[in-house]
Design an enzyme around this catalytic site. Structure first.
Site, mmCIF file in Angstrom:
data_model
loop_
_atom_site.group_PDB
_atom_site.id
_atom_site.type_symbol
_atom_site.label_atom_id
_atom_site.label_comp_id
_atom_site.label_asym_id
_atom_site.label_seq_id
_atom_site.Cartn_x
_atom_site.Cartn_y
_atom_site.Cartn_z
ATOM 1 N N GLU A 120 53.503 10.636 49.850
ATOM 2 C CA GLU A 120 52.381 10.803 50.140
ATOM 3 C C GLU A 120 51.400 9.497 50.236
ATOM 4 O OE1 GLU A 120 50.694 13.589 47.529
ATOM 5 O OE2 GLU A 120 51.940 15.284 48.173
ATOM 6 N N GLU A 267 58.475 19.130 49.311
ATOM 7 C CA GLU A 267 58.090 19.561 47.815
ATOM 8 C C GLU A 267 57.291 20.819 48.243
ATOM 9 O OE1 GLU A 267 55.643 16.808 45.679
ATOM 10 O OE2 GLU A 267 57.091 14.993 46.144
#
Length: 496
Positions: A120, A267
């Site tokens: 991220e 995820e």
């Protein structure tokens, strides 16, 4: 132009999609290391084998784990940490050294198949944005130099925060702030035959949604036939927020004129414990979400807009990372405790085989050694009362009365209730005073249900013949699925 482009862009897309379809869906797991008393690498790999986990994602490239995974056949995704991204993005030689040290030196014994460049990055460390794609390119060139570019793909996990309005999926777009970077990022994935790595968390979509979406939608629970969540533009029905998030990402790529890039969900999960302001972080919700997630992924279908492309997914995560900063829930996403027992029943396959705990032989629900005595007493009272566990065996003079202590008696009662009622949705929780284990607590003539020496009908007189025998039942321990009244689809399409 990348060397692979002699095939032609469309041919790369076709081959990649064919590969995804041919090899099918899988469910892997993330392994974080911000854990007190982290098991040894050998013990972690033994857990993976015992639970038939065939794909793992590491957040770094830990040598102990990579050595322990050698010869197992487990597919491994290694990670460039966020702290390493800047250095690699500024130096081709640093990228080459990283690949040689963390990838090439372990192949082929360790089956490394992907490199995740940071996590991220664009939303967590925006100052690294200018070098992210450059770092990916440098790593890819290093793989080319080692002739590993077809075995090991390079990508970078992105947050759903990159898409400000993910519903309805058909109108979703990436945050325009990142348009230039995302165009370069997607062009890299297209050129190299790689895939988009997505971190998709319906838990956050639901908890930040201010009640717009029902929790059933986040947990993959069935929605009423008259109250489906529907994209008004495509008329696609979305039975789960997870599928909606994946499709929103496909449409966002399409808005930048990119197609044919498969998504891997790097995820997804649900926390099983949280603070007072995190009421939806519960073991029941986590069990429901992750079991339904696994079943959904393994049906081998993609989201509504891409039904032929499986949604390969890595569950977050193997252990609770108690050293992570942030809220209580942030530390409690693990599927297993570090002693190898599962937090709640979970199946990693298409069969009915359940990881860690089940109503079958070999798994037991027992009281935690450090459980608060008053909570343990309440749990025992409820199990032998309203829970209708067969507690006759722990009455004085019966086989399981000794040792005559609270933990021993609670363990017997918890286990009896768990085995009898799991098929109806019961979990091994009891106000967080219980834990599952594969260590058989049976002793002498005291046989716990689930032991190879027990039978499914129980050993003693049904509890109605004894009643709670002085124990005070407590309805506060009753575990009943919550009923959520669904909202009309018209409310669901206004975004969150």
């Amino acid at each position: 132009m990348m060397p692979e482009q002699w095939l032609g862009g469309s041919m790369v897309f076709l081959l990649l999609v064919m590969f995804f379809n041919a090899s099918g869906a899988f469910v892997g797991i993330n392994i974080g290391t911000a854990v007190t008393d982290l098991p040894s690498a050998a013990d972690v790999v033994a857990m993976l084998k015992a639970n038939q986990i065939t794909h793992v994602r590491l957040y770094d490239a830990d040598g102990h784990m990579l050595n322990a995974l050698a010869g197992t056949g487990v597919e491994v995704m290694v990670g460039v940490t966020n702290e390493e991204v800047l250095g690699i993005g500024e130096s081709p030689s640093a990228a080459a050294a990283w690949v040689n040290k963390n990838v090439a030196s372990y192949l082929p014994e360790t089956n490394i198949t992907a490199i995740a460049v940071g996590s991220e990055v664009l939303t967590s460390i925006p100052n690294a944005a200018p070098v992210l794609v450059r770092a990916m390119n440098y790593l890819h060139h290093a793989l080319l130099a080692s002739n590993l570019n077809f075995q090991v793909k390079v990508s970078s996990p992105q947050s759903m925060d990159m898409i400000p309005r993910p519903f309805p999926p058909s109108t979703a777009t990436f945050n325009s702030t990142w348009n230039s970077t995302m165009y370069q990022f997607l062009q890299f994935l297209k050129n190299t035959g790689s895939f988009y790595m997505l971190n998709a968390y319906p838990y956050y979509g639901y908890t930040r949604g201010n009640g717009i979406f029902p929790i059933d939608y986040a947990l993959f629970r069935p929605l009423s036939l008259t109250k489906q969540i529907v994209d008004p533009n495509t008329l696609f029905q979305y039975p789960s927020m997870f599928e909606s998030m994946v499709d929103a990402t496909y449409y966002s790529m399409g808005a930048l004129n990119f197609s044919g890039i498969p998504i891997i969900v790097t995820e997804s999960g649900w926390p099983w414990f949280g603070g007072a302001n995190e009421p939806d972080a519960t073991a029941d919700n986590a069990q429901t979400y992750n079991n339904n997630l696994i079943r959904r992924v393994l049906n081998d279908l993609g989201p509504p807009s891409q039904p032929t492309i499986p949604i390969r997914t890595y569950v977050y995560e193997l252990f609770n990372e108690d050293k992570r900063p942030g809220s209580i829930s942030e530390k409690n996403w693990g599927l297993f405790f570090t002693n190898g027992t599962s937090v709640y029943p979970l199946s990693f396959g298409t069969s009915d085989r359940v990881v860690g705990n089940s109503s079958g032989v070999g798994v037991f629900c027992v009281a935690k050694p450090d459980a608060d005595s008053s909570l343990l007493q309440s749990g025992l009272n409820w199990a032998c009362g309203e829970g209708q566990a067969n507690c006759s065996a722990i009455q004085e003079g019966q086989p399981c009365y000794e040792p005559n202590n609270l933990q021993s008696h609670a363990s017997y009662a918890y286990n009896d209730y768990f085995h009898k009622m799991q098929s109806a949705g019961a979990t091994c929780d009891f106000g967080r005073t219980a834990i599952t284990t594969t260590v058989d607590p049976s002793h002498s003539s005291c046989v716990f249900m689930g032991s190879s020496g027990s039978n499914t009908s129980g050993l003693f007189t049904p509890p109605s013949a004894f009643g709670p025998t002085g124990l005070m039942g407590s309805s506060s321990m009753l575990q009943v699925p919550r009923i959520v009244f669904l909202i009309p689809a018209i409310l669901a399409i206004i975004g969150f």
